[in-house]
Every structure is written in C-alpha cells, then in structure tokens.
Write a protein that holds these residues in place. Structure first.
Motif, PDB file in Angstrom:
ATOM      1  N   GLU A 188       0.734  -1.390   0.017  1.00  0.00           N
ATOM      2  CA  GLU A 188      -0.097  -0.002  -0.523  1.00  0.00           C
ATOM      3  C   GLU A 188       0.874   1.408  -0.126  1.00  0.00           C
ATOM      4  O   GLU A 188       1.892   1.656   0.837  1.00  0.00           O
ATOM      5  CB  GLU A 188      -0.816  -0.254   0.987  1.00  0.00           C
ATOM      6  N   LYS A 189       0.749   2.163  -0.283  1.00  0.00           N
ATOM      7  CA  LYS A 189       1.266   3.480  -0.946  1.00  0.00           C
ATOM      8  C   LYS A 189       0.518   4.229   0.466  1.00  0.00           C
ATOM      9  O   LYS A 189      -0.121   4.465   0.709  1.00  0.00           O
ATOM     10  CB  LYS A 189       1.301   3.807  -2.633  1.00  0.00           C
ATOM     11  N   THR A 190       1.967   4.917   0.563  1.00  0.00           N
ATOM     12  CA  THR A 190       1.528   6.189   1.715  1.00  0.00           C
ATOM     13  C   THR A 190       1.758   7.650   1.897  1.00  0.00           C
ATOM     14  O   THR A 190       0.395   8.178   0.879  1.00  0.00           O
ATOM     15  CB  THR A 190       2.199   5.424   2.897  1.00  0.00           C
ATOM     16  N   VAL A 191       2.706   7.897   1.581  1.00  0.00           N
ATOM     17  CA  VAL A 191       3.115   9.267   1.685  1.00  0.00           C
ATOM     18  C   VAL A 191       4.299   9.616   0.759  1.00  0.00           C
ATOM     19  O   VAL A 191       5.362   8.806   0.618  1.00  0.00           O
ATOM     20  CB  VAL A 191       2.782  10.191   2.507  1.00  0.00           C
ATOM     21  N   GLN A 192       4.275  11.067  -0.589  1.00  0.00           N
ATOM     22  CA  GLN A 192       4.828  11.043  -1.028  1.00  0.00           C
ATOM     23  C   GLN A 192       6.237  11.254  -0.086  1.00  0.00           C
ATOM     24  O   GLN A 192       6.654  12.236   1.282  1.00  0.00           O
ATOM     25  CB  GLN A 192       4.450  12.191  -2.084  1.00  0.00           C
ATOM     26  N   VAL A 193       7.558  11.358  -0.911  1.00  0.00           N
ATOM     27  CA  VAL A 193       8.421  11.181  -0.147  1.00  0.00           C
ATOM     28  C   VAL A 193       9.543  12.461  -0.764  1.00  0.00           C
ATOM     29  O   VAL A 193       9.450  12.624  -1.849  1.00  0.00           O
ATOM     30  CB  VAL A 193       9.659  10.389   0.127  1.00  0.00           C
ATOM     31  N   PRO A 194       9.582  13.602  -0.211  1.00  0.00           N
ATOM     32  CA  PRO A 194       9.754  14.787  -0.437  1.00  0.00           C
ATOM     33  C   PRO A 194      11.304  15.298  -1.063  1.00  0.00           C
ATOM     34  O   PRO A 194      12.436  16.030  -0.220  1.00  0.00           O
ATOM     35  CB  PRO A 194       9.735  16.247   0.373  1.00  0.00           C
ATOM     36  N   ARG A 195      11.880  15.056  -2.104  1.00  0.00           N
ATOM     37  CA  ARG A 195      12.836  15.114  -2.663  1.00  0.00           C
ATOM     38  C   ARG A 195      13.077  15.325  -3.853  1.00  0.00           C
ATOM     39  O   ARG A 195      12.424  16.075  -4.835  1.00  0.00           O
ATOM     40  CB  ARG A 195      13.950  13.724  -2.305  1.00  0.00           C
ATOM     41  N   ASP A 196      14.334  16.068  -4.867  1.00  0.00           N
ATOM     42  CA  ASP A 196      14.282  16.379  -5.865  1.00  0.00           C
ATOM     43  C   ASP A 196      14.582  15.196  -6.796  1.00  0.00           C
ATOM     44  O   ASP A 196      14.463  13.863  -6.611  1.00  0.00           O
ATOM     45  CB  ASP A 196      15.939  16.534  -6.332  1.00  0.00           C
ATOM     46  N   SER A 197      13.360  15.670  -7.568  1.00  0.00           N
ATOM     47  CA  SER A 197      13.267  14.482  -8.884  1.00  0.00           C
ATOM     48  C   SER A 197      14.012  13.732  -9.744  1.00  0.00           C
ATOM     49  O   SER A 197      13.856  12.865 -10.361  1.00  0.00           O
ATOM     50  CB  SER A 197      11.447  14.180  -8.922  1.00  0.00           C
ATOM     51  N   ALA A 198      14.937  14.592  -9.614  1.00  0.00           N
ATOM     52  CA  ALA A 198      15.517  14.371 -11.355  1.00  0.00           C
ATOM     53  C   ALA A 198      16.247  12.944 -11.135  1.00  0.00           C
ATOM     54  O   ALA A 198      17.478  12.765  -9.944  1.00  0.00           O
ATOM     55  CB  ALA A 198      16.437  15.882 -11.157  1.00  0.00           C
ATOM     56  N   LEU A 199      16.946  12.537 -11.706  1.00  0.00           N
ATOM     57  CA  LEU A 199      17.973  11.545 -12.018  1.00  0.00           C
ATOM     58  C   LEU A 199      19.020  11.538 -12.936  1.00  0.00           C
ATOM     59  O   LEU A 199      18.613  12.114 -14.419  1.00  0.00           O
ATOM     60  CB  LEU A 199      17.666   9.839 -12.740  1.00  0.00           C
ATOM     61  N   TYR A 200      20.462  11.299 -12.864  1.00  0.00           N
ATOM     62  CA  TYR A 200      21.535  11.764 -13.472  1.00  0.00           C
ATOM     63  C   TYR A 200      22.213  10.220 -13.902  1.00  0.00           C
ATOM     64  O   TYR A 200      22.043   9.216 -13.392  1.00  0.00           O
ATOM     65  CB  TYR A 200      22.171  12.375 -12.793  1.00  0.00           C
ATOM     66  N   PHE A 201      22.734  10.502 -15.279  1.00  0.00           N
ATOM     67  CA  PHE A 201      24.363  10.048 -14.396  1.00  0.00           C
ATOM     68  C   PHE A 201      25.082  10.633 -14.761  1.00  0.00           C
ATOM     69  O   PHE A 201      24.961  11.943 -14.222  1.00  0.00           O
ATOM     70  CB  PHE A 201      24.032   9.250 -16.626  1.00  0.00           C
ATOM     71  N   ALA A 202      27.046   9.958 -13.782  1.00  0.00           N
ATOM     72  CA  ALA A 202      28.010  10.938 -13.423  1.00  0.00           C
ATOM     73  C   ALA A 202      28.838   9.446 -13.435  1.00  0.00           C
ATOM     74  O   ALA A 202      29.154   9.035 -13.757  1.00  0.00           O
ATOM     75  CB  ALA A 202      27.177  10.628 -12.157  1.00  0.00           C
ATOM     76  N   PHE A 203      30.487  10.639 -14.137  1.00  0.00           N
ATOM     77  CA  PHE A 203      31.150  10.525 -13.776  1.00  0.00           C
ATOM     78  C   PHE A 203      32.035  10.578 -12.845  1.00  0.00           C
ATOM     79  O   PHE A 203      32.102  12.064 -12.212  1.00  0.00           O
ATOM     80  CB  PHE A 203      31.869  10.699 -15.256  1.00  0.00           C
ATOM     81  N   GLY A 204      33.327  10.111 -12.090  1.00  0.00           N
ATOM     82  CA  GLY A 204      34.081  10.720 -11.226  1.00  0.00           C
ATOM     83  C   GLY A 204      34.908  11.424 -11.760  1.00  0.00           C
ATOM     84  O   GLY A 204      34.922  11.950 -13.138  1.00  0.00           O
ATOM     85  N   LYS A 205      35.555  12.748 -10.854  1.00  0.00           N
ATOM     86  CA  LYS A 205      36.463  13.707 -11.105  1.00  0.00           C
ATOM     87  C   LYS A 205      37.390  13.569 -12.036  1.00  0.00           C
ATOM     88  O   LYS A 205      37.685  14.595 -11.813  1.00  0.00           O
ATOM     89  CB  LYS A 205      36.577  14.435 -10.530  1.00  0.00           C
ATOM     90  N   SER A 206      38.161  11.928 -11.785  1.00  0.00           N
ATOM     91  CA  SER A 206      39.637  11.638 -12.654  1.00  0.00           C
ATOM     92  C   SER A 206      39.149  11.714 -14.355  1.00  0.00           C
ATOM     93  O   SER A 206      40.232  11.317 -14.761  1.00  0.00           O
ATOM     94  CB  SER A 206      39.888  10.657 -12.015  1.00  0.00           C
ATOM     95  N   THR A 207      37.924  11.816 -14.506  1.00  0.00           N
ATOM     96  CA  THR A 207      37.334  11.626 -15.483  1.00  0.00           C
ATOM     97  C   THR A 207      38.099  12.697 -16.829  1.00  0.00           C
ATOM     98  O   THR A 207      37.615  13.820 -16.591  1.00  0.00           O
ATOM     99  CB  THR A 207      35.741  11.568 -16.385  1.00  0.00           C
ATOM    100  N   PRO A 208      38.341  12.585 -18.173  1.00  0.00           N
ATOM    101  CA  PRO A 208      39.185  13.287 -19.161  1.00  0.00           C
ATOM    102  C   PRO A 208      38.298  14.797 -18.976  1.00  0.00           C
ATOM    103  O   PRO A 208      36.710  14.233 -19.797  1.00  0.00           O
ATOM    104  CB  PRO A 208      39.541  12.841 -20.135  1.00  0.00           C
ATOM    105  N   PRO A 209      38.412  14.779 -19.459  1.00  0.00           N
ATOM    106  CA  PRO A 209      37.387  16.929 -19.992  1.00  0.00           C
ATOM    107  C   PRO A 209      36.598  16.394 -20.956  1.00  0.00           C
ATOM    108  O   PRO A 209      35.210  16.413 -21.408  1.00  0.00           O
ATOM    109  CB  PRO A 209      38.000  17.697 -19.655  1.00  0.00           C
ATOM    110  N   ASP A 210      37.489  15.978 -22.315  1.00  0.00           N
ATOM    111  CA  ASP A 210      37.099  16.099 -23.195  1.00  0.00           C
ATOM    112  C   ASP A 210      35.897  14.751 -23.693  1.00  0.00           C
ATOM    113  O   ASP A 210      35.478  14.739 -23.834  1.00  0.00           O
ATOM    114  CB  ASP A 210      38.327  15.034 -24.080  1.00  0.00           C
ATOM    115  N   LEU A 211      36.152  14.069 -22.529  1.00  0.00           N
ATOM    116  CA  LEU A 211      34.830  12.582 -22.737  1.00  0.00           C
ATOM    117  C   LEU A 211      33.872  13.084 -22.418  1.00  0.00           C
ATOM    118  O   LEU A 211      33.055  12.981 -22.475  1.00  0.00           O
ATOM    119  CB  LEU A 211      35.454  11.560 -21.759  1.00  0.00           C
TER     120      LEU A 211
END
Length: 252
Positions: free
Chosen positions: A198-221
């Motif tokens: 049973e669904k109860t209450v909504q969790v208040p958070r930013d709804s956006a979902l992303y892809f992510a890379f670590g900061k050691s990834t080359p800026p060109d990529l």
C-alpha cells in the motif's frame, strides 16, 4: 629495409580497407545496481531499463560499445567516483555527492513514496511526520537517507533493494521508499503483488535522476558525452525512450 617495412604497412592498411577490418570500438563502461525499476534492473540475465536504453543510444552516438557491470549500490558509487571514465546510473544529485562527480542530465525524473504491507493495519501513516513512529528500510547510500535523518525518521539500511523487500515482507522494517513507476516489478522480486502493498506518503526530494562520472574522467570525454546527450534532448530521442518506459510501467 625501410622500403619493405613501409610497403608492409601500406599492404595492411589496404587489406583493412578492402576487407572491412576496423579497430575495435572504445568501451563506455557503466556501473549500476541490480534493482531500480524501471531505470535499471536485471531480467532474463541481462540489464534492462530506461537508463540502459538511454546509455545504449549515447554510446552509439559516441561510436562506442556499452559495457555494464552490476554492483551493490555503495560499491557502484565508489567505483565511478574513484575510477576514470566509468559512468554511473541511475543516480540522484545530493549536496554530499555533487562535488564528487560530473553530472549528465537530468536523464529522467522519479517520484518516491513510502510503502507498507497492507496486512500491517497497525501502521497508520497520514503525513511524513507519522513515519517517525516506524522503521524505514532503505538501500545503503540511497539519496533519501539524509532527508530521513533530518526528519528524525529511523532507517535500517540493506545492501540492496531486494534485501529491503525481503525485510518488509518479514516485518523487520515497517516502510520502504520506492518509485510508483517501478514498484510492481520491485515487489515481484520478493514474491509480493500489488494487492500485498500500500502506498502511503510521498518522500519530498529532488525528482531529477542523472548519469555521473568521477572527477578523474578526462574533460574531453565529459564534453563528448554532454554533446551526445544534448543531441538526444534536441531530437526528442530522450523523451521517446522515457515515455516508452514510463507509460509501460503505468499500464501495469
């Protein structure tokens, strides 16, 4: 001698052109978790979902081959953060995470609600404040945990959402957070049906979902991935993929 070497190199190039030989494609490596319907999940021994389809299209536009590794969520976060050129999905941006990654997106948006077992009639949830009286089961390092902590809601963490589902079924936790678009498939992972939860209450958070890379990834990529992603937004490929998965989930 030099002439023979040059001739051999020229011959190899000619053969490659003639017979269609090509250098192997570069790999776009991805790490993700096993149960996050409808974004990424393992079914029929392969990784599927909205994010997988988006990543496949991104890789194609980059001229790369997609390679996905399924890991416990905590390990996936750490792997992407510490290894260069490893993409992570599907991930919410938080204050603690923001500085550790390059962010691609938003790829999609996701609501999160607290669910309980229907048979647990003693659990009364009218507002999010009521959740303070109960134990929430959540996946370790999930983006919602800091918010629960701020609100004084007790959280018991598990290494995976499947473990969470089992805990809910056994009564070891009272509530679990999940996206309504994928909750039916999620419940199936521990042999529960929609009539059992049973669904109860909504969790208040930013709804956006992303892809992510670590900061050691080359800026060109990062620049190339961002450009490919922008082209998907522009030609509405991203919207089509999202609509297909979201509408399918809502029909269930």
């Amino acid at each position: 001698m030099l002439k023979r070497v040059l001739f051999a190199c020229f011959s190899l190039l000619l053969m490659s052109s003639q017979y269609g030989f090509a250098a192997p494609k570069q790999v776009l490596k991805v790490v993700t978790s096993d149960i996050n319907f409808p974004y990424n999940f393992v079914k029929d021994q392969r990784v599927q979902g909205l994010s997988v389809d988006v990543a496949q299209e991104l890789a194609a536009r980059l001229g790369m081959r997609l390679e996905i590794e399924v890991l416990p969520w905590t390990r996936a976060l750490h792997t992407a953060q510490t290894q260069a050129s490893v993409m992570l999905f599907t991930v919410a941006k938080t204050a603690a995470r923001e500085k550790n990654y390059y962010w691609i997106g938003p790829v999609t948006r996701s609501e999160e609600w607290l669910y309980k077992l229907k048979r647990r009639t003693e659990i009364k949830i009218g507002t999010l404040d009521d959740a303070r009286d109960y134990l929430v089961g959540d996946e370790a390092n999930n983006a919602s945990i800091p918010m629960f902590t701020r609100l004084g809601i007790k959280v018991d963490t598990a290494p995976s959402m499947q473990s969470n589902c089992r805990k809910l079924k056994m009564g070891r936790v009272d509530l679990i957070p999940f996206d309504p678009d994928g909750v039916e498939e999620f419940a199936k992972s521990c042999e529960l049906g929609m009539n059992d939860i049973e669904k109860t209450v909504q969790v208040p958070r930013d709804s956006a979902l992303y892809f992510a890379f670590g900061k050691s990834t080359p800026p060109d990529l990062i620049s190339r991935v961002n450009a490919a992603f922008a082209s998907m937004v522009k030609d509405k490929s991203l919207q089509k993929i999202s609509k297909m998965w979201k509408e399918d989930a809502q029909k269930k």
